[in-house]
Write an enzyme that holds these catalytic residues in place. Structure first.
Site, PDB file in Angstrom:
ATOM      1  CD  GLU A 229      -2.572  -1.477  -0.006  1.00  0.00           C
ATOM      2  OE1 GLU A 229      -2.626  -0.616  -0.894  1.00  0.00           O
ATOM      3  OE2 GLU A 229      -3.013  -2.620  -0.148  1.00  0.00           O
TER       4      GLU A 229
HETATM    5  C1  LIG Z   1       2.493 -10.079   0.440  1.00  0.00           C
HETATM    6  C2  LIG Z   1       2.252  -8.975  -0.534  1.00  0.00           C
HETATM    7  C3  LIG Z   1       0.965  -8.614  -0.876  1.00  0.00           C
HETATM    8  C4  LIG Z   1       0.737  -7.615  -1.830  1.00  0.00           C
HETATM    9  N1  LIG Z   1      -0.546  -7.317  -2.213  1.00  0.00           N
HETATM   10  C5  LIG Z   1      -0.738  -6.497  -3.289  1.00  0.00           C
HETATM   11  C6  LIG Z   1      -2.039  -6.332  -3.863  1.00  0.00           C
HETATM   12  O1  LIG Z   1      -3.024  -6.901  -3.391  1.00  0.00           O
HETATM   13  N2  LIG Z   1      -2.161  -5.548  -4.963  1.00  0.00           N
HETATM   14  C7  LIG Z   1      -1.099  -4.904  -5.530  1.00  0.00           C
HETATM   15  O2  LIG Z   1      -1.269  -4.208  -6.510  1.00  0.00           O
HETATM   16  N3  LIG Z   1       0.144  -5.024  -4.990  1.00  0.00           N
HETATM   17  C8  LIG Z   1       0.348  -5.803  -3.892  1.00  0.00           C
HETATM   18  N4  LIG Z   1       1.604  -5.963  -3.364  1.00  0.00           N
HETATM   19  C9  LIG Z   1       2.718  -5.206  -3.954  1.00  0.00           C
HETATM   20  C10 LIG Z   1       3.197  -4.079  -3.042  1.00  0.00           C
HETATM   21  O3  LIG Z   1       2.240  -3.071  -2.975  1.00  0.00           O
HETATM   22  C11 LIG Z   1       4.559  -3.619  -3.605  1.00  0.00           C
HETATM   23  O4  LIG Z   1       5.492  -4.629  -3.267  1.00  0.00           O
HETATM   24  C12 LIG Z   1       4.969  -2.276  -3.039  1.00  0.00           C
HETATM   25  O5  LIG Z   1       4.141  -1.261  -3.529  1.00  0.00           O
HETATM   26  C13 LIG Z   1       6.414  -1.907  -3.393  1.00  0.00           C
HETATM   27  O6  LIG Z   1       6.705  -2.143  -4.749  1.00  0.00           O
HETATM   28  P1  LIG Z   1       7.982  -3.019  -5.133  1.00  0.00           P
HETATM   29  O7  LIG Z   1       7.918  -4.274  -4.345  1.00  0.00           O
HETATM   30  O8  LIG Z   1       8.050  -3.143  -6.587  1.00  0.00           O
HETATM   31  O9  LIG Z   1       9.205  -2.185  -4.578  1.00  0.00           O
HETATM   32  P2  LIG Z   1       9.970  -1.019  -5.343  1.00  0.00           P
HETATM   33  O10 LIG Z   1       9.005  -0.058  -5.924  1.00  0.00           O
HETATM   34  O11 LIG Z   1      10.985  -1.617  -6.237  1.00  0.00           O
HETATM   35  O12 LIG Z   1      10.703  -0.309  -4.125  1.00  0.00           O
HETATM   36  C14 LIG Z   1      11.884  -0.821  -3.505  1.00  0.00           C
HETATM   37  C15 LIG Z   1      12.376   0.193  -2.483  1.00  0.00           C
HETATM   38  O13 LIG Z   1      12.681   1.437  -3.128  1.00  0.00           O
HETATM   39  C16 LIG Z   1      11.929   2.498  -2.556  1.00  0.00           C
HETATM   40  N5  LIG Z   1      11.508   3.404  -3.629  1.00  0.00           N
HETATM   41  C17 LIG Z   1      10.972   3.070  -4.821  1.00  0.00           C
HETATM   42  N6  LIG Z   1      10.685   4.180  -5.518  1.00  0.00           N
HETATM   43  C18 LIG Z   1      11.023   5.225  -4.754  1.00  0.00           C
HETATM   44  C19 LIG Z   1      10.965   6.655  -4.922  1.00  0.00           C
HETATM   45  N7  LIG Z   1      10.450   7.224  -6.010  1.00  0.00           N
HETATM   46  N8  LIG Z   1      11.414   7.435  -3.911  1.00  0.00           N
HETATM   47  C20 LIG Z   1      11.919   6.875  -2.806  1.00  0.00           C
HETATM   48  N9  LIG Z   1      11.992   5.546  -2.583  1.00  0.00           N
HETATM   49  C21 LIG Z   1      11.546   4.740  -3.539  1.00  0.00           C
HETATM   50  C22 LIG Z   1      10.761   1.849  -1.855  1.00  0.00           C
HETATM   51  O14 LIG Z   1      10.300   2.623  -0.761  1.00  0.00           O
HETATM   52  C23 LIG Z   1      11.356   0.512  -1.399  1.00  0.00           C
HETATM   53  O15 LIG Z   1      11.992   0.684  -0.177  1.00  0.00           O
HETATM   54  C24 LIG Z   1       1.842  -6.935  -2.394  1.00  0.00           C
HETATM   55  C25 LIG Z   1       3.148  -7.283  -2.031  1.00  0.00           C
HETATM   56  C26 LIG Z   1       3.363  -8.304  -1.140  1.00  0.00           C
HETATM   57  C27 LIG Z   1       4.784  -8.688  -0.811  1.00  0.00           C
END
Ligand SMILES: Cc1cc2nc3c(=O)[nH]c(=O)nc-3n(C[C@H](O)[C@H](O)[C@H](O)COP(=O)(O)OP(=O)(O)OC[C@H]3O[C@@H](n4cnc5c(N)ncnc54)[C@H](O)[C@@H]3O)c2cc1C
Length: 614
Positions: free
Chosen positions: A443
């Protein structure tokens, strides 16, 4: 199996003494309710959470989920409780009765969800996502879709999901590649694309699932401004809701993960056979705006996961500390020192106080946010609605990030109190700790919440949201800085609040010179804000505690130190209220000093993290 302990005394205190939920019944929307009906509903919810949901969770966590022939099978134990939960009307407690909701005040809905999340965070993905998907459709879908689908979701006949994330588009949601192509001569679109990490993306609890999918119509702008929102069913349906054929949504994998083992986290493929259809929600290219409603509700649900974890872990640690005998008191200088329960050791007591302060402070913080949300949505007076919307907006990132970080932290303190047993599954804390970690990631990660607070919420309406919050804080603090017995608490809180305000105003100047350095301060700033907000909640509680304690003392004719000591020994309510005062005093002396050090960190504006060559 771990016995789920819910601190009913504190729940009642927060709802009926601190936030006076009974007064909500004076509003037209809640006129058919009373404190008695609220209490009856709370009793029923606690019974269901303790007797059915928590035992099912213990089994489901071991069973997990599995993918068989392209279908997700969830733990058997969840099937029976899902039906009971849905039939009892627990899915949409604070939503419109016209569509199958209970129509309760938002703060009560939030507390009910705390009970159920404490009992099983894995289970709550199914109803939790359904209610916010239903609410989104209620708000933005056309009349026929709204009338058909919102009821299906609120009553639990079908469940909902939110489908944003793709392999290359996590935080950067504007980078999604899913495509929606209009089907000529219909109101439908062909959907193609892959989504990952979709919670409750498939399961065998209900006959159908409604996916809320972000996708782009060819030709629409790049980035978030060109994204549209679609409702995409697992099985197609006709205008009566009768199911038709499968809609070409395939589960390609389920994740094996650290916690929430019984919640299926799915990779979904839409339109592999070019036969996936969805309906546009609202206007084209406005999807991200609509999805924000669901995301904001889900952010508060994450915060509740943090608070529920903190409360459950505190109760487990408290019970354990009273029971576990180990070592003698440091003050026992006798030849044959008596072994005591570990609750008698100062370091354990400090850890317990940290757990208590955060557990009770977070619960109050989230109920406060829910009060703002309720007034923003439903208050009869438009000015009150707008003012509360501002407060709710600024509180949302703080609640999401601070409650989830501190929920995890409380689980860590609670594990420490358990010693080696905390690391062992059957004592309960271990599962809470691994289940709650995800709440600081999904989220919108907590880092993104900090950026939202600093980069957006602090600037909105020319700083108006922050000024509205400052006014609220001053209203709570200023009349009490010279309080006869609690002046020290309010003076400390006032100082921390002023430090926070100075830091916030400092950002507006610094931002013009070096925006990257400013962003290094985002997470510490959110932490400061969270610390002050918990302080505000606990100080308010101390004020009520003091008033009630004095009233009990007067009624019993008690005075003097000995008289009070006897009163506390004999009178459970007096002990409870005295506990509120001591918790607030502990918090302002133990945690609020950190607000100053965070402000120094921000002022130092050290560039090393930017300049270093990793
Ligand atoms: C168990 C689980 C359930 C989930 N359920 C859902 C769901 O129901 N629906 C759905 O759509 N998604 C879902 N997700 C996905 C989740 O919302 C994402 O994992 C999350 O939004 C982060 O995206 P990412 O994993 O690609 O990390 P990334 O976007 O790659 O981020 C990696 C790190 O970089 C930081 N970062 C990235 N961009 C920036 C920026 N511009 N400025 C500063 N810091 C930044 C982040 O804070 C993080 O620390 C789920 C994930 C898990 C693990």
């Amino acid at each position: 199996m771990v016995d789920l302990i819910i601190d009913r005394r504190d729940v009642d205190f927060v709802l009926f003494e601190q936030f006076e939920l009974q007064k909500f019944c004076e509003q037209s929307r809640y006129k058919d309710f009373s404190q008695e009906t609220f209490e009856m509903i709370i009793n029923e919810a606690i019974k269901l959470a303790k007797e059915e949901v928590a035992p099912a969770d213990a089994i489901a966590d071991r069973q997990g989920t599995r993918l068989e022939d392209g279908k997700v099978i969830v733990a058997e134990a969840f099937r029976a409780i899902y039906d009971k939960y849905a039939e009892g009307g627990w899915i949409a407690t604070a939503n419109d009765p016209e569509y199958g909701g209970m129509g309760l005040p938002v703060p009560l809905g939030l507390i009910l969800s705390e009970f159920f999340i404490s009992a099983s965070s894995s289970f709550m993905f199914f109803p939790g996502l359904s209610v916010s998907a239903g609410h989104l459709l209620e708000e933005y879908a056309n009349t026929s879709l709204k009338e058909l689908l919102t009821t299906k979701l609120y009553t639990g006949e079908w469940t909902g999901t939110m489908c944003l994330t793709e392999p290359q588009a996590g935080t950067a949601v504007g980078d999604i590649c899913s495509v929606a192509t209009p089907i000529e001569g219909t109101d439908r679109f062909k959907i193609t694309g892959s989504k990952i990490f979709i919670s409750a993306g498939d399961h065998d609890l209900t006959e159908n699932i409604l996916h809320l999918v972000l996708a782009r119509v060819p030709g629409d702008p790049e980035g978030t401004k060109g994204i549209s929102l679609f409702v995409v069913p697992k099985y197609r349906f006709d205008e009566s809701g009768a199911l038709g054929k499968a809609n070409d949504v395939t589960v390609t994998a389920i994740e094996h993960k650290m916690g929430i083992h019984a919640s299926p986290t799915c990779s979904l493929s839409f339109g592999e056979n070019d036969a996936c259809e969805g309906y546009l929600i609202g206007e084209r290219a406005k999807g991200i705006v609509y999805m924000f409603q669901m995301m904001n509700e889900a952010r508060i649900a994450c915060a509740v996961q943090g608070s529920a974890t903190a409360n459950a872990c505190y109760q487990l640690a408290l019970a354990y500390a009273k029971d576990r005998v180990q070592g003698a008191k440091v003050t026992d200088r006798s030849d044959d020192p008596q072994a005591v329960a570990i609750i008698d050791h100062p370091d354990v007591r400090r850890n317990l106080m940290l757990c208590k302060a955060y557990a009770e402070g977070l619960r109050a913080l989230l109920v406060q946010a829910a009060v703002y949300a309720d007034r923003a949505r439903y208050h009869d007076d438009e000015d009150v609605r707008h003012a509360n919307q501002d407060l709710y907006e600024i509180m949302t990132p703080i609640c999401k990030a601070y409650a989830t970080d501190m929920g995890f932290k409380v689980s860590e303190w609670a594990m420490q109190i358990h010693g080696g047993y905390g690391y062992i599954g059957e004592y309960g804390v271990e599962q809470y700790m691994r289940d709650v970690k995800i709440a600081s990631i999904y989220e919108g990660t907590n880092g993104i919440q900090a950026l939202d607070l600093l980069g957006r919420k602090l600037r909105m309406k020319g700083g108006g949201l922050f000024m509205a919050w400052l006014q609220e804080a001053n209203k709570a603090i200023m009349p009490n800085v010279k309080h006869e017995r609690l002046a020290d608490i309010f003076e400390n809180l006032d100082k921390a609040k002023n430090t926070l305000a100075e830091t916030a105003f400092g950002f507006s100047q610094a931002g013009k010179s070096d925006p990257e350095v400013v962003l290094l301060g985002a997470t510490p700033f959110l932490e400061m804000f969270g610390q002050v907000e918990i302080g505000r909640m606990l100080a308010q509680q101390a004020l009520i505690g003091d008033e009630k304690l004095q009233a009990i003392a007067t009624e019993k004719g008690v005075s003097g130190a000995d008289g009070f000591a006897n009163l506390l020994a004999e009178h459970a309510d007096a002990r409870f209220y005295d506990g509120k005062i001591k918790t607030a005093r502990f918090y302002v002396n133990t945690i609020l000093p950190h607000t100053r050090s965070l402000s120094v960190e921000i002022k130092n504006a050290d560039r090393s993290a930017l300049d270093i060559r990793f």
